[in-house]
Design a protein around this motif. Sequence first.
Motif, PDB file in Angstrom:
ATOM      1  N   VAL A 166     -50.871  11.349  -1.769  1.00 13.26           N
ATOM      2  CA  VAL A 166     -50.251  11.182  -3.090  1.00 13.26           C
ATOM      3  C   VAL A 166     -48.836  10.613  -2.944  1.00 13.26           C
ATOM      4  CG1 VAL A 166     -49.520  12.339  -5.225  1.00 13.26           C
ATOM      5  CG2 VAL A 166     -51.626  13.071  -4.064  1.00 13.26           C
ATOM      6  N   PHE A 167     -48.067  11.141  -1.990  1.00 15.96           N
ATOM      7  CA  PHE A 167     -46.639  10.819  -1.970  1.00 15.96           C
ATOM      8  C   PHE A 167     -46.216   9.722  -1.005  1.00 15.96           C
ATOM      9  CE2 PHE A 167     -46.640  14.894  -4.084  1.00 15.96           C
ATOM     10  CZ  PHE A 167     -45.730  14.668  -5.111  1.00 15.96           C
ATOM     11  N   THR A 171     -44.357   6.467  -2.468  1.00 14.99           N
ATOM     12  CA  THR A 171     -42.900   6.568  -2.331  1.00 14.99           C
ATOM     13  C   THR A 171     -42.352   5.416  -1.483  1.00 14.99           C
ATOM     14  OG1 THR A 171     -42.992   8.956  -2.614  1.00 14.99           O
ATOM     15  CG2 THR A 171     -41.031   8.088  -1.521  1.00 14.99           C
ATOM     16  N   TRP A 175     -39.573   3.275  -3.240  1.00 13.34           N
ATOM     17  CA  TRP A 175     -38.188   3.432  -2.765  1.00 13.34           C
ATOM     18  C   TRP A 175     -37.907   2.732  -1.446  1.00 13.34           C
ATOM     19  CZ3 TRP A 175     -35.037   5.381  -6.330  1.00 13.34           C
ATOM     20  CH2 TRP A 175     -35.588   6.186  -7.322  1.00 13.34           C
ATOM     21  N   ARG A 189     -40.055  15.832  -9.131  1.00 14.06           N
ATOM     22  CA  ARG A 189     -40.394  15.525 -10.525  1.00 14.06           C
ATOM     23  C   ARG A 189     -41.903  15.626 -10.753  1.00 14.06           C
ATOM     24  NH1 ARG A 189     -37.131  12.006 -13.606  1.00 14.06           N
ATOM     25  NH2 ARG A 189     -38.953  10.771 -14.148  1.00 14.06           N
ATOM     26  N   TYR A 200     -49.292  15.282 -17.293  1.00 16.95           N
ATOM     27  CA  TYR A 200     -48.230  14.871 -16.361  1.00 16.95           C
ATOM     28  C   TYR A 200     -46.976  15.720 -16.552  1.00 16.95           C
ATOM     29  CZ  TYR A 200     -46.258  11.395 -13.129  1.00 16.95           C
ATOM     30  OH  TYR A 200     -45.737  10.754 -12.024  1.00 16.95           O
ATOM     31  N   ASN A 298     -51.983   5.787 -10.915  1.00 15.53           N
ATOM     32  CA  ASN A 298     -51.090   5.551  -9.773  1.00 15.53           C
ATOM     33  C   ASN A 298     -51.927   5.147  -8.567  1.00 15.53           C
ATOM     34  OD1 ASN A 298     -49.036   6.425 -11.386  1.00 15.53           O
ATOM     35  ND2 ASN A 298     -48.606   8.313 -10.259  1.00 15.53           N
ATOM     36  N   ARG A 307     -48.307   1.329  -9.948  1.00 17.43           N
ATOM     37  CA  ARG A 307     -49.192   1.913 -10.971  1.00 17.43           C
ATOM     38  C   ARG A 307     -49.604   0.857 -11.980  1.00 17.43           C
ATOM     39  NH1 ARG A 307     -44.423   5.857 -13.602  1.00 17.43           N
ATOM     40  NH2 ARG A 307     -43.009   4.156 -14.155  1.00 17.43           N
ATOM     41  N   TYR A 343     -33.559   1.978 -11.315  1.00 17.09           N
ATOM     42  CA  TYR A 343     -33.430   3.317 -10.709  1.00 17.09           C
ATOM     43  C   TYR A 343     -32.201   3.372  -9.814  1.00 17.09           C
ATOM     44  CZ  TYR A 343     -38.424   3.920 -11.863  1.00 17.09           C
ATOM     45  OH  TYR A 343     -39.638   4.018 -12.512  1.00 17.09           O
ATOM     46  N   TYR A 378     -30.628   9.846 -12.563  1.00 16.21           N
ATOM     47  CA  TYR A 378     -32.063   9.607 -12.778  1.00 16.21           C
ATOM     48  C   TYR A 378     -32.478  10.416 -14.006  1.00 16.21           C
ATOM     49  CZ  TYR A 378     -36.956   8.864 -11.148  1.00 16.21           C
ATOM     50  OH  TYR A 378     -38.271   8.488 -11.015  1.00 16.21           O
TER      51      TYR A 378
HETATM   52  N1  UDP Z   1     -44.561  10.078  -6.684  1.00 14.34           N
HETATM   53  C1  UDP Z   1     -45.503   9.781  -5.726  1.00 14.34           C
HETATM   54  N2  UDP Z   1     -46.822   9.639  -6.093  1.00 14.34           N
HETATM   55  C2  UDP Z   1     -47.211   9.765  -7.381  1.00 14.34           C
HETATM   56  C3  UDP Z   1     -46.260  10.073  -8.358  1.00 14.34           C
HETATM   57  C4  UDP Z   1     -44.929  10.200  -7.982  1.00 14.34           C
HETATM   58  O1  UDP Z   1     -45.161   9.624  -4.550  1.00 14.34           O
HETATM   59  O2  UDP Z   1     -48.405   9.622  -7.659  1.00 14.34           O
HETATM   60  C5  UDP Z   1     -43.146  10.254  -6.261  1.00 14.34           C
HETATM   61  C6  UDP Z   1     -42.442   8.907  -6.081  1.00 14.34           C
HETATM   62  O3  UDP Z   1     -41.479   9.048  -5.065  1.00 14.34           O
HETATM   63  C7  UDP Z   1     -41.799   8.715  -7.436  1.00 14.34           C
HETATM   64  C8  UDP Z   1     -41.371  10.132  -7.768  1.00 14.34           C
HETATM   65  O4  UDP Z   1     -42.425  10.959  -7.261  1.00 14.34           O
HETATM   66  O5  UDP Z   1     -40.720   7.812  -7.395  1.00 14.34           O
HETATM   67  C9  UDP Z   1     -41.147  10.429  -9.229  1.00 14.34           C
HETATM   68  O6  UDP Z   1     -42.292  10.034  -9.961  1.00 14.34           O
HETATM   69  P1  UDP Z   1     -42.223   9.741 -11.537  1.00 14.34           P
HETATM   70  O7  UDP Z   1     -43.604   9.486 -12.006  1.00 14.34           O
HETATM   71  O8  UDP Z   1     -41.466  10.823 -12.191  1.00 14.34           O
HETATM   72  O9  UDP Z   1     -41.380   8.383 -11.568  1.00 14.34           O
HETATM   73  P2  UDP Z   1     -40.957   7.432 -12.790  1.00 14.34           P
HETATM   74  O10 UDP Z   1     -41.963   7.605 -13.877  1.00 14.34           O
HETATM   75  O11 UDP Z   1     -39.566   7.845 -13.166  1.00 14.34           O
HETATM   76  O12 UDP Z   1     -41.004   6.084 -12.149  1.00 14.34           O
END
Ligand code: UDP
Length: 400
Positions: A166-167, A171, A175, A189, A200, A298, A307, A343, A378
């Motif tokens: 997932v991460f 990520t 990033w 988050r 979510y 995602n 996504r 961001y 953020y």
């Molecule tokens: N994240 C991830 N996988 C996911 C969803 C989130 O790795 O499926 C991590 C990723 O680092 C992301 C952070 O969690 O930048 C925050 O996700 P969020 O959906 O809150 O980001 P945003 O909608 O602000 O882009």
Amino acid sequence: MSIVNGLPASFSPESYDAIVVGAGYAGAVCARRLAEACGSKVAVIERRNHIAGNAHDCYDEAGVLIHSYGPHIYHTTNDRVHEFLSRFTEWTDYQHKVLANIHGTLMPVPFNHTSLKLAFGEEKGEHLYQKLVAAFGENKRVPIMELRAKNDPELSEVADYVYENVFLYYTMKQWGKTPDQIDPSITGRVPVFVGDDDRYFPGAPHQGMPAEGYTRMFERLLDHDLINVFLGVDVRDIMEVRSDMVYVCDRPYGGEVVYTGQLDELFGLDLGALPYRTLRMEFETLPQDSFQPVATVNYTTTEDFTRITEFKLMTGQVLPGVTTIMREYSAAYEPESGQTPYYAILEDESQALYRRYRERVDGILNFHCVGRLAEYRYYDMDGVVASALELSDELISSNR
Ligand code: UDP
Ligand code: FAD
């Protein structure tokens, strides 16, 4: 209210009690409250050709309501924010759900009871779920970095799976770093959810979409006799901070200034650029009713984009035979390049740089920074509104 393009030759800063830079949430909320509570005449200066900042939405050529700067889902636990915004819009009861595409299988994110069973099979998934319940309790949010720190082989198996699938890759795409290399609050988050709720934002009592869209809500927010909005004007062409004074049109300005842009830009990046990530958004309209099962999927193990969002599933718009989707590609932000700084990159070094810029303006009594850019935070939409309500409380009590 008036909204005009450009600054007329007759523009006189002295005829305004306040100048607000930016027509996003931070600026629009402050403008409204100063006009309403203090009777202040407010000029809102916005460099884009529209109001609503990054929350802007509009109809595309196919007639689909799209979010110009990425999917925006309203959610908050803050009653004051909700009451304030609800003066300007009704809300739909949309509850955001996200699926992760993990090597072709779609699983709920935040990773939850259902995801566990999809990942590990019915029996083992249930067993692991009971382990999570015993360790953290039911309906609890557990940040992945906290789960990884647990010293238990079975919990580690779950943590490793979620971290890897997932991460990690998501990520890296978002990033350019691994989850261990970024601030844990960012992955926090989207925690693992020990429960069955597959929304979510499981903890937010207020969530939904503005019934007629975000831009319409902003039109109402800014609709006040004492507010004039000037679009397509970069405030740096008329405003400068020199030592401890703000100058507008080359004259010292004594009214309130609410600044919601980047602080580094205001000073020509002379201490260096604040780092950001930007996004490239690829919109595509398809001749079909629908593209995917939920509004956002995602891609956590494959693809270059992070996504795909399908707007109709979020807005609830009924429009047969056509749909618009959007893919998000993340990239390093290049200052002064026309890219959007979506961001802030929250690291010790960048925060220290931000503080150096901030110190330059903190001593100026009538200059106020608020919002995701100006505070280098953020923030979600509700966080910005909360911050703008706080700042405007202070301005109102000092201007009464
Ligand atoms: N994240 C991830 N996988 C996911 C969803 C989130 O790795 O499926 C991590 C990723 O680092 C992301 C952070 O969690 O930048 C925050 O996700 P969020 O959906 O809150 O980001 P945003 O909608 O602000 O882009
Ligand atoms: P902005 O909306 O950026 O407004 C600042 C305005 O100032 C801009 O319009 C800018 O053009 C203007 N400006 C800057 N410099 C100048 C200048 N020199 N002269 C004149 N004008 C200037 N939040 C949620 O709650 N839910 C979500 O689902 C969600 N999704 C998001 C998805 C993405 C891809 C992104 C990037 C953000 C998301 N957010 C979401 C966060 C949300 O967009 C922000 O919290 C909010 O819009 C910030 O409002 P703001 O007024 O601080 O900044």
